[in-house]
Write an enzyme that holds these catalytic residues in place. Structure first.
Site, PDB file in Angstrom:
ATOM      1  N   HIS A  47      50.429  41.375  32.723  1.00 49.70           N
ATOM      2  CA  HIS A  47      49.288  40.534  32.358  1.00 49.70           C
ATOM      3  C   HIS A  47      49.364  40.161  30.882  1.00 49.70           C
ATOM      4  CE1 HIS A  47      44.823  40.177  31.396  1.00 49.70           C
ATOM      5  NE2 HIS A  47      44.983  39.273  32.348  1.00 49.70           N
ATOM      6  N   ARG A  48      49.670  38.900  30.611  1.00 48.60           N
ATOM      7  CA  ARG A  48      49.891  38.407  29.242  1.00 48.60           C
ATOM      8  C   ARG A  48      51.073  39.133  28.592  1.00 48.60           C
ATOM      9  NH1 ARG A  48      43.457  38.375  27.284  1.00 48.60           N
ATOM     10  NH2 ARG A  48      42.622  38.030  29.385  1.00 48.60           N
ATOM     11  N   ASP A  76      49.224  32.189  30.654  1.00 54.26           N
ATOM     12  CA  ASP A  76      48.053  31.309  30.751  1.00 54.26           C
ATOM     13  C   ASP A  76      48.400  30.079  29.926  1.00 54.26           C
ATOM     14  OD1 ASP A  76      46.162  33.213  32.090  1.00 54.26           O
ATOM     15  OD2 ASP A  76      46.425  34.334  30.228  1.00 54.26           O
ATOM     16  N   HIS A  89      45.764  32.685  26.115  1.00 55.81           N
ATOM     17  CA  HIS A  89      44.717  32.888  27.114  1.00 55.81           C
ATOM     18  C   HIS A  89      43.522  31.984  26.897  1.00 55.81           C
ATOM     19  CE1 HIS A  89      41.104  34.744  28.861  1.00 55.81           C
ATOM     20  NE2 HIS A  89      41.913  34.984  29.879  1.00 55.81           N
ATOM     21  N   GLU A 161      49.325  30.691  35.022  1.00 59.07           N
ATOM     22  CA  GLU A 161      47.937  30.330  35.350  1.00 59.07           C
ATOM     23  C   GLU A 161      47.546  29.031  34.665  1.00 59.07           C
ATOM     24  OE1 GLU A 161      44.787  33.175  34.542  1.00 59.07           O
ATOM     25  OE2 GLU A 161      43.263  31.699  35.100  1.00 59.07           O
ATOM     26  N   GLN A 198      49.160  30.124  39.601  1.00 59.31           N
ATOM     27  CA  GLN A 198      47.848  30.673  39.945  1.00 59.31           C
ATOM     28  C   GLN A 198      46.774  29.875  39.226  1.00 59.31           C
ATOM     29  OE1 GLN A 198      46.827  34.264  37.793  1.00 59.31           O
ATOM     30  NE2 GLN A 198      48.517  33.980  36.343  1.00 59.31           N
TER      31      GLN A 198
HETATM   32  O1  G3P Z   1      45.287  35.573  36.156  1.00 57.52           O
HETATM   33  C1  G3P Z   1      44.802  36.809  36.565  1.00 57.52           C
HETATM   34  C2  G3P Z   1      43.911  37.276  35.481  1.00 57.52           C
HETATM   35  O2  G3P Z   1      44.672  37.190  34.322  1.00 57.52           O
HETATM   36  C3  G3P Z   1      42.698  36.419  35.376  1.00 57.52           C
HETATM   37  O3  G3P Z   1      41.986  36.783  34.262  1.00 57.52           O
HETATM   38  O4  G3P Z   1      41.020  36.017  32.177  1.00 57.52           O
HETATM   39  O5  G3P Z   1      42.966  37.539  32.135  1.00 57.52           O
HETATM   40  O6  G3P Z   1      43.263  35.174  32.799  1.00 57.52           O
HETATM   41  P1  G3P Z   1      42.331  36.353  32.781  1.00 57.52           P
HETATM   42 CA    CA Z   2      45.491  34.968  33.610  1.00 53.28          CA
END
Ligand code: G3P
Ligand code: CA
Length: 313
Positions: A47-48, A76, A89, A161, A198
């Protein structure tokens, strides 16, 4: 009708067979309407990047994620005033960029690439996390999506994303064109896909689906509850290969319902190993985590059928 194993094997390869076995055990139909699912399962999704230990969405975070065994690195994306897809993000620069306010604050879409590239992307992390701070994080730059694709084209898989698509008309075309320029879309190899797209936006995902019907898409859901998400699954199946609800909305019933619709279930964002293990035991097919090292170990400890992190079917 019973599936023909030899046909399925030819179509999808070993990784997909593992995915199908998991879905079939949950009662999923394994017929011709089955989506191509040559994706690592359970998937370790950074995640990131490895964003617990390094500044999110930097090469440092992505390098570490891959070293820690992540199957996917997450991006993102937003678009600058001069039309470049960049990876961060927030729609604004203020939280994670440091530098002159004129260049490094406000909306990404109101700044040029040169302006956002002038900002420091690691300073904030060192200030916010003194125990994890490193001198090498100072001076890191926000990457463009093209730079990320080029750096990890042969070593990573991308889980992109589309953020706030209403702010960026045509961003889906921009994205698919960029992926096409690197040879990983719009036609995606069903046996060895290198990219997943996504979004929380159904409309945006449907636009991507029109541009590249074989691009694996994941519909994100906020923490809206297991039953509400289950009610949306049959519609999602028309354009996506899976869903990714907030972990707070995932229970065994939702996993079973998703698998019955032949949809993968990924979930976000989980950093505690007991929670990872509980979700894997429920049958989750992938987890977004800031700590891919812990998730890789959890997958190993879970006993779930899996492929090595570096296995490309
Ligand atoms: O993309 C899955 C998750 O990352 C969604 O939340 O706010 O971290 O992009 P966010
Ligand atoms: Ca995300």
């Amino acid at each position: 009708m019973a599936p023909d194993p030899s046909r399925i094997e030819k179509r999808l390869g070993q990784a997909s067979i593992l995915a199908i076995l998991g879905l079939a055990a949950a009662g999923c139909r394994t017929d011709e309407s089955m989506k191509p699912l040559g994706l690592p399962t359970p998937a370790v999704i950074a995640h990131r990047g490895a964003s617990y230990a390094a500044p999110e969405h930097t090469f440092a975070a992505y390098d570490l994620a891959i070293a820690q065994g992540a199957d996917f690195i997450e991006q993102d994306i937003h678009r600058t005033a001069d039309g470049v897809l960049v990876v961060l993000h927030d729609a604004t620069l203020d939280r994670t960029m440091r530098g002159p306010a004129q260049a490094c604050s406000g909306a990404v879409r109101e700044h040029t690439l040169a302006e956002v590239k002038s900002c420091d992307a690691g300073d904030w992390f060192n200030s916010a996390n003194p125990s994890r701070a490193k001198a090498e994080y100072l001076g890191l730059r926000l990457p463009t999506l093209a730079e990320v694709l080029d750096r990890y084209l042969t070593t990573g898989r991308f889980y992109i994303e589309i953020k706030d698509p209403e702010l960026y008309p045509g961003i889906e075309s921009d994205l698919v064109a960029l992926l096409a320029s690197r040879g990983i879309a719009p036609v995606v190899d069903p046996v060895a896909p290198r990219v997943v797209v996504q979004s929380f936006s159904e409309a945006s995902l449907k636009r991507v689906h029109q541009l590249g019907p074989t691009i694996p898409l994941i519909q994100l859901f906020s923490n809206s509850g297991s039953a509400a998400i289950a009610g949306a699954l049959s519609g999602v199946r028309g354009y996506a290969v899976g869903i990714a609800p907030h972990a707070g909305s995932v229970d065994a019933a939702l996993v079973e319902a998703a698998h019955r619709e032949c949809l993968l279930l990924h979930t976000y964002t989980v950093d505690a190993q007991p929670e990872m293990l509980a979700l894997l035991a429920m049958g989750a097919d992938g987890i977004f985590t800031n700590r891919p090292d812990l998730m890789r170990a959890a997958v190993g400890a879970s006993g779930r059928a899996m492929l090595p992190a570096n296995c490309s079917p």
